[in-house]
Design a protein around this motif. Sequence first.
Motif, PDB file in Angstrom:
ATOM      1  N   MET A 199       0.843  -1.202   0.000  1.00  0.00           N
ATOM      2  CA  MET A 199       0.000   0.000   0.000  1.00  0.00           C
ATOM      3  C   MET A 199       0.878   1.253   0.000  1.00  0.00           C
ATOM      4  O   MET A 199       1.892   1.306   0.694  1.00  0.00           O
ATOM      5  CB  MET A 199      -0.879  -0.022   1.255  1.00  0.00           C
ATOM      6  N   ASP A 200       0.477   2.262  -0.765  1.00  0.00           N
ATOM      7  CA  ASP A 200       1.207   3.531  -0.769  1.00  0.00           C
ATOM      8  C   ASP A 200       0.834   4.359   0.464  1.00  0.00           C
ATOM      9  O   ASP A 200      -0.265   4.206   1.006  1.00  0.00           O
ATOM     10  CB  ASP A 200       0.859   4.356  -2.020  1.00  0.00           C
ATOM     11  N   ALA A 201       1.729   5.280   0.816  1.00  0.00           N
ATOM     12  CA  ALA A 201       1.507   6.103   2.016  1.00  0.00           C
ATOM     13  C   ALA A 201       0.645   7.325   1.748  1.00  0.00           C
ATOM     14  O   ALA A 201       0.265   8.040   2.667  1.00  0.00           O
ATOM     15  CB  ALA A 201       2.854   6.549   2.573  1.00  0.00           C
ATOM     16  N   ASP A 202       0.339   7.600   0.474  1.00  0.00           N
ATOM     17  CA  ASP A 202      -0.152   8.937   0.111  1.00  0.00           C
ATOM     18  C   ASP A 202      -1.678   9.057  -0.039  1.00  0.00           C
ATOM     19  O   ASP A 202      -2.165  10.032  -0.611  1.00  0.00           O
ATOM     20  CB  ASP A 202       0.523   9.398  -1.189  1.00  0.00           C
ATOM     21  N   PHE A 203      -2.430   8.068   0.435  1.00  0.00           N
ATOM     22  CA  PHE A 203      -3.901   8.066   0.360  1.00  0.00           C
ATOM     23  C   PHE A 203      -4.443   7.877  -1.055  1.00  0.00           C
ATOM     24  O   PHE A 203      -5.637   8.030  -1.276  1.00  0.00           O
ATOM     25  CB  PHE A 203      -4.528   9.323   1.002  1.00  0.00           C
ATOM     26  N   SER A 204      -3.570   7.562  -2.010  1.00  0.00           N
ATOM     27  CA  SER A 204      -4.101   7.191  -3.322  1.00  0.00           C
ATOM     28  C   SER A 204      -4.888   5.897  -3.195  1.00  0.00           C
ATOM     29  O   SER A 204      -5.830   5.640  -3.940  1.00  0.00           O
ATOM     30  CB  SER A 204      -2.963   6.979  -4.323  1.00  0.00           C
ATOM     31  N   HIS A 205      -4.455   5.079  -2.245  1.00  0.00           N
ATOM     32  CA  HIS A 205      -5.155   3.827  -1.959  1.00  0.00           C
ATOM     33  C   HIS A 205      -6.033   4.053  -0.736  1.00  0.00           C
ATOM     34  O   HIS A 205      -5.532   4.370   0.343  1.00  0.00           O
ATOM     35  CB  HIS A 205      -4.135   2.714  -1.704  1.00  0.00           C
ATOM     36  N   ASP A 257      -5.366  10.740  -6.856  1.00  0.00           N
ATOM     37  CA  ASP A 257      -3.993  11.256  -6.793  1.00  0.00           C
ATOM     38  C   ASP A 257      -3.743  11.883  -5.428  1.00  0.00           C
ATOM     39  O   ASP A 257      -4.661  12.406  -4.786  1.00  0.00           O
ATOM     40  CB  ASP A 257      -3.745  12.289  -7.901  1.00  0.00           C
ATOM     41  N   ARG A 258      -2.486  11.849  -5.016  1.00  0.00           N
ATOM     42  CA  ARG A 258      -2.145  12.373  -3.691  1.00  0.00           C
ATOM     43  C   ARG A 258      -2.490  13.845  -3.562  1.00  0.00           C
ATOM     44  O   ARG A 258      -2.371  14.613  -4.525  1.00  0.00           O
ATOM     45  CB  ARG A 258      -0.665  12.159  -3.403  1.00  0.00           C
ATOM     46  N   LEU A 259      -2.929  14.248  -2.354  1.00  0.00           N
ATOM     47  CA  LEU A 259      -3.190  15.653  -2.072  1.00  0.00           C
ATOM     48  C   LEU A 259      -1.988  16.278  -1.386  1.00  0.00           C
ATOM     49  O   LEU A 259      -1.737  17.472  -1.485  1.00  0.00           O
ATOM     50  CB  LEU A 259      -4.433  15.801  -1.176  1.00  0.00           C
TER      51      LEU A 259
HETATM   52 MG   LIG Z   1       1.336   8.065  -5.210  1.00  0.00          MG
END
Ligand SMILES: [Mg+2]
Length: 236
Positions: free
Chosen positions: A90-96, A205-207
């Motif tokens: 899982m990515d850290a950036d809340f894209s997931h 996409d990441r905020l």
């Molecule tokens: Mg990302």
Amino acid sequence: MRVLIIIPTYNEIENIERLIKTLFSIIPEVNILVIDDNSRDGTGEYVEKLSHNDKRVNIIHRPKKLGLGTAYKLGFKHAIQKGYDYVFEMDADFSHNPEDVPRLLEKIKDCDLIIGSRYSDGVSVINWPMSRLLLSYFANIYAKIVTGVPIRDLTSGFKCYRLKVLKGIPLSQIHSDGYGFQIETVFWAYRRGFKVKEMSIIFTDRLQGTSKMSKNIVWEAFWIVWRLKIYSLLKH
Ligand SMILES: [Mg+2]
Ligand SMILES: Nc1nc2c(ncn2[C@@H]2O[C@H](COP(=O)(O)OP(=O)(O)O)[C@@H](O)[C@H]2O)c(=O)[nH]1
């Protein structure tokens, strides 16, 4: 049922605290392993502190930015050593979306690798510039045709493996990063006869923070599919 969520981080201080809190609020019994590459913004220090107070959180520090592929390989080794049943990327950036974690756990009941997919139900990507969306979309069509793996989102970084998949794929032969790494892991899972499925997700996409994607990573993925193709031809 023991579940590990592996989250590679490089300068994710704006995201990591909220992400870990959100995950535990949705599914308190999971464990989280952060692989941090000496982020300069304090991500590693924050998670380190948290890990002292909360046994569900672990962190591995690496000395410098060494790439997503080797970060996940290290995380997979940890998961195998500790004997988890299910392991997430899982990515850290809340894209997931953390809300998708229980949905993926439900879906993996009847397969071995479940992929959070942006392209299995039309296109479900929010806020990407059109150029990036087109690149990803066509890269996935290209990768699917060349490798012959019948999955629409081969480059997704949101997926859940049964432990036996991580034990069954030749991790030591996988050397690519980023998108190439994602393609290779699915390719091997499929080739080794594991049941691979997709579940549609909405990817946003990441905020906060910035993308670490680079041209090199795209080129690497471009070439890797031909290596996999050649392998397929030689073995059949
Ligand atoms: Mg990302
Ligand atoms: N440990 C580690 N994490 C990384 C590295 N490169 C990217 N990441 C993390 O991998 C995830 C996906 O990266 P991101 O920049 O969002 O890629 P994008 O979504 O393709 O733009 C994020 O959690 C990043 O912090 C790296 O070299 N090392």
